[in-house]
Design a protein around this motif. Structure first.
Motif, mmCIF file in Angstrom:
data_model
loop_
_atom_site.group_PDB
_atom_site.id
_atom_site.type_symbol
_atom_site.label_atom_id
_atom_site.label_comp_id
_atom_site.label_asym_id
_atom_site.label_seq_id
_atom_site.Cartn_x
_atom_site.Cartn_y
_atom_site.Cartn_z
ATOM 1 N N UNK A 289 -14.056 13.255 27.854
ATOM 2 C CA UNK A 289 -15.375 13.422 28.454
ATOM 3 C C UNK A 289 -16.208 14.416 27.664
ATOM 4 N N UNK A 290 -15.585 15.528 27.246
ATOM 5 C CA UNK A 290 -16.272 16.528 26.433
ATOM 6 C C UNK A 290 -16.660 15.945 25.076
ATOM 7 N N UNK A 291 -15.759 15.195 24.443
ATOM 8 C CA UNK A 291 -16.034 14.620 23.124
ATOM 9 C C UNK A 291 -17.194 13.628 23.182
ATOM 10 N N UNK A 292 -17.228 12.800 24.220
ATOM 11 C CA UNK A 292 -18.325 11.846 24.370
ATOM 12 C C UNK A 292 -19.649 12.572 24.561
ATOM 13 N N UNK A 293 -19.652 13.640 25.358
ATOM 14 C CA UNK A 293 -20.871 14.425 25.571
ATOM 15 C C UNK A 293 -21.385 15.002 24.247
ATOM 16 N N UNK A 294 -20.476 15.497 23.413
ATOM 17 C CA UNK A 294 -20.870 16.065 22.119
ATOM 18 C C UNK A 294 -21.523 14.999 21.245
ATOM 19 N N UNK A 295 -20.929 13.817 21.187
ATOM 20 C CA UNK A 295 -21.489 12.737 20.379
ATOM 21 C C UNK A 295 -22.872 12.318 20.881
ATOM 22 N N UNK A 296 -23.029 12.294 22.191
ATOM 23 C CA UNK A 296 -24.325 11.901 22.768
ATOM 24 C C UNK A 296 -25.383 12.959 22.468
ATOM 25 N N UNK A 297 -25.011 14.239 22.557
ATOM 26 C CA UNK A 297 -25.967 15.304 22.237
ATOM 27 C C UNK A 297 -26.383 15.270 20.769
ATOM 28 N N UNK A 298 -25.538 14.719 19.927
ATOM 29 C CA UNK A 298 -25.879 14.608 18.502
ATOM 30 C C UNK A 298 -26.733 13.391 18.197
ATOM 31 N N UNK A 299 -27.129 12.650 19.210
ATOM 32 C CA UNK A 299 -28.071 11.556 19.017
ATOM 33 C C UNK A 299 -27.494 10.160 19.099
ATOM 34 N N UNK A 300 -26.199 10.023 19.319
ATOM 35 C CA UNK A 300 -25.596 8.703 19.423
ATOM 36 C C UNK A 300 -25.926 8.076 20.778
ATOM 37 N N UNK A 301 -26.031 6.766 20.798
ATOM 38 C CA UNK A 301 -26.383 6.056 22.031
ATOM 39 C C UNK A 301 -25.310 6.272 23.102
ATOM 40 N N UNK A 302 -25.745 6.702 24.298
ATOM 41 C CA UNK A 302 -24.802 7.047 25.365
ATOM 42 C C UNK A 302 -23.964 5.852 25.799
ATOM 43 N N UNK A 303 -24.595 4.680 25.908
ATOM 44 C CA UNK A 303 -23.869 3.493 26.364
ATOM 45 C C UNK A 303 -22.807 3.095 25.350
ATOM 46 N N UNK A 304 -23.171 3.087 24.080
ATOM 47 C CA UNK A 304 -22.217 2.692 23.037
ATOM 48 C C UNK A 304 -21.047 3.671 22.979
ATOM 49 N N UNK A 305 -21.347 4.956 23.037
ATOM 50 C CA UNK A 305 -20.293 5.974 22.960
ATOM 51 C C UNK A 305 -19.325 5.845 24.128
ATOM 52 N N UNK A 306 -19.862 5.796 25.341
ATOM 53 C CA UNK A 306 -18.987 5.754 26.517
ATOM 54 C C UNK A 306 -18.232 4.433 26.601
ATOM 55 N N UNK A 307 -18.867 3.326 26.232
ATOM 56 C CA UNK A 307 -18.149 2.046 26.224
ATOM 57 C C UNK A 307 -16.989 2.083 25.233
ATOM 58 N N UNK A 308 -17.206 2.712 24.088
ATOM 59 C CA UNK A 308 -16.137 2.805 23.088
ATOM 60 C C UNK A 308 -14.940 3.569 23.645
ATOM 61 N N UNK A 309 -15.206 4.673 24.342
ATOM 62 C CA UNK A 309 -14.110 5.446 24.934
ATOM 63 C C UNK A 309 -13.400 4.650 26.037
ATOM 64 N N UNK A 310 -14.169 3.937 26.854
ATOM 65 C CA UNK A 310 -13.568 3.159 27.945
ATOM 66 C C UNK A 310 -12.681 2.049 27.390
ATOM 67 N N UNK A 311 -13.199 1.307 26.429
ATOM 68 C CA UNK A 311 -12.418 0.211 25.848
ATOM 69 C C UNK A 311 -11.174 0.749 25.146
ATOM 70 N N UNK A 312 -11.323 1.868 24.430
ATOM 71 C CA UNK A 312 -10.160 2.475 23.770
ATOM 72 C C UNK A 312 -9.124 2.920 24.796
ATOM 73 N N UNK A 313 -9.587 3.440 25.937
ATOM 74 C CA UNK A 313 -8.661 3.860 26.985
ATOM 75 C C UNK A 313 -7.876 2.699 27.563
ATOM 76 N N UNK A 314 -8.569 1.596 27.837
ATOM 77 C CA UNK A 314 -7.883 0.410 28.353
ATOM 78 C C UNK A 314 -6.907 -0.145 27.309
ATOM 79 N N UNK A 315 -7.319 -0.138 26.050
ATOM 80 C CA UNK A 315 -6.446 -0.662 24.986
ATOM 81 C C UNK A 315 -5.181 0.181 24.850
ATOM 82 N N UNK A 316 -5.335 1.499 24.858
ATOM 83 C CA UNK A 316 -4.164 2.356 24.728
ATOM 84 C C UNK A 316 -3.264 2.250 25.953
ATOM 85 N N UNK A 317 -3.860 2.047 27.127
ATOM 86 C CA UNK A 317 -3.064 1.887 28.347
ATOM 87 C C UNK A 317 -2.231 0.612 28.308
ATOM 88 N N UNK A 318 -2.667 -0.371 27.534
ATOM 89 C CA UNK A 318 -1.907 -1.626 27.418
ATOM 90 C C UNK A 318 -0.531 -1.421 26.802
#
Length: 448
Positions: A289-318
């Protein structure tokens, strides 16, 4: 110092002291809410360790389906009372409804240890669900009323720590008490000792009832339900919420039995691995959550950043499926910890994405309430379906294959349906956005 200035300075000093006292009280109550969540999750998850005890299963003649029913009974009442409990704390405040329902669930949890029939166990689990249904609506209502927007995130973070610590220590604590004495003593101690929490709560928390008129005025400005249910994005968040929580609730209810029966661990060792699994998801959730916030504050799109973390989380949980098919106990335990910890990548980010980033402010409360239903549904379905699959297949591979399917569905849904253009539309965006009823805004979201 002049005589004229003395009274003003005294008054200023008094105001400063009063402000500091209020601040201390506010943070103390927030800490109590977090501890209350710990107690709630301990009482909620303690049944999982008992289901792994052979003598308990023999005493109550439990089939795997029966174990699944007992594990899910908590959520039967918990699901039904999500919105009603939100209305209750909105109308009567947080202090006394929370205190009453806290006592209900602690006593019900303790009395579980006195039951001698399966029906008695079911009734006590239902009553525990009745009491705990107040936890998150009350907690979120109190946080909303006592913290400004720029501090509410940190406040929610402190509260959420309790929802993660509870499952992390619930299984090892229950296992230790069972090994020390018996499952009956475990329920009695966990339930009645928890009642001690009421003493500081009644001393520190203040009555904050809004009154009937304020609640009625807020309810009159609610956004139409049809606008929310017509949004593909909302349905996407419902699916993701179910898929995420299906895995979590499987781990809360069946993972102890899996580690004991399938992998041959003792109750004590099972508790240790359960602690590291749930502790892992808490740490990863905080860090991601902290890492995503940092990326968003640096100008990255919030939806893209958070979706990437969510998809990565589901993939690793597999990777839980790798543990299911492994013949090595150590390898299975490794993937057990990795998969649940990996899901932490999605934890904070799917909450932020599905409730804040993509949802218009006037619809947040209603969407949260709807998502709560899917959370509770996962709590009902995961134990029951896993128990049926265990009895049908004779092993834990089939239940874990179903988890794998839901995780894939969740990742694909996140990729396809979570798009800004499909967000709920306000009735008239030229008008001032209506404010949601507080009891819907603060409806329960269990991650927990």
């Amino acid at each position: 110092m002049s005589v004229q200035s003395a009274p003003a300075e005294v008054r200023a000093s008094a105001r400063t002291a009063a402000t500091e006292t209020m601040e201390l009280r506010r943070w103390s109550v927030l800490a109590l809410l977090s501890v209350g969540a710990v107690i709630a999750f301990i009482d909620r998850t303690s049944i999982a360790s008992v289901l792994a005890v052979g003598s308990f299963r023999v005493q109550f003649h439990l089939t795997d389906i029966g174990r699944g029913a007992l594990a899910s009974a908590f959520f039967w009442s918990y699901a039904l009372l999500q919105i009603p409990m939100g209305w209750l704390v909105d109308r009567y405040g947080v202090k006394f409804p929370y205190a009453i329902m806290f006592a209900v669930w602690c006593v019900a949890s303790a009395c579980t240890g006195l039951m001698s029939t399966f029906s008695g166990l079911i009734i006590m689990r239902i009553l525990t669900g009745v009491g705990e249904s107040v936890v998150v609506p009350a907690s979120y209502r109190w946080i909303r009323a006592n913290f400004t927007e720029d501090r509410s995130g940190f406040a929610v973070g402190i509260y959420m720590i309790g929802t993660k610590i509870g499952p992390a220590i619930g299984a090892p604590l229950a296992a230790w008490l069972i090994v020390l004495n018996s499952w009956r003593l475990m329920f009695l101690l966990c339930g009645f000792v928890g009642l001690l929490w009421l003493v500081p709560w009644l001393l520190l928390a203040r009555n904050d009832s809004r009154g009937r008129d304020a609640a009625a005025k807020a309810a009159a400005k609610a956004i139409p339900l049809s606008n929310v249910l017509s949004s593909p994005l909302v349905w996407g968040t419902i699916i993701i919420n179910f898929c995420y929580n299906y895995f979590v609730f499987y781990c809360m209810t069946w993972m102890p039995a899996y580690l004991v029966e399938q992998r041959g661990l003792s109750l004590r060792t099972m508790g240790i691995y359960s602690f590291f699994s749930f502790g892992g998801i808490a740490l990863v959730a905080l860090a991601s959550g902290w890492a995503a916030d940092v990326l968003i504050r640096r100008g990255h799109d919030a939806v893209i950043v958070r979706k990437a973390f969510v998809i990565a989380g589901f993939a690793l949980a597999c990777t839980e499926l790798l543990g299911a098919v492994s013949h090595s106990v150590n390898e299975a335990l490794f993937w057990n910890v990795v998969s649940l910890s990996g899901l932490g990548l999605a934890t904070a980010n799917h909450l932020a994405l599905c409730r804040l980033t993509l949802i218009p402010a006037p619809a947040v409360g209603l969407v949260t309430g709807i998502q709560n239903v899917s959370t509770s549904l996962a709590g009902i379905v995961a134990p029951l379906l896993s128990g049926w699959l265990l009895e049908w297949s004779g092993g834990y591979r089939a239940p874990m294959e179903v988890i794998f399917v839901f995780l894939v569905v969740g990742a694909v849904t996140c990729l396809v349906l979570l798009r800004r253009r499909w967000a709920p539309v306000l009735p008239d965006e030229n008008d001032e956005p209506p404010r949601m009823p507080l009891h819907l805004e603060t409806s329960l979201v269990h991650r927990g």
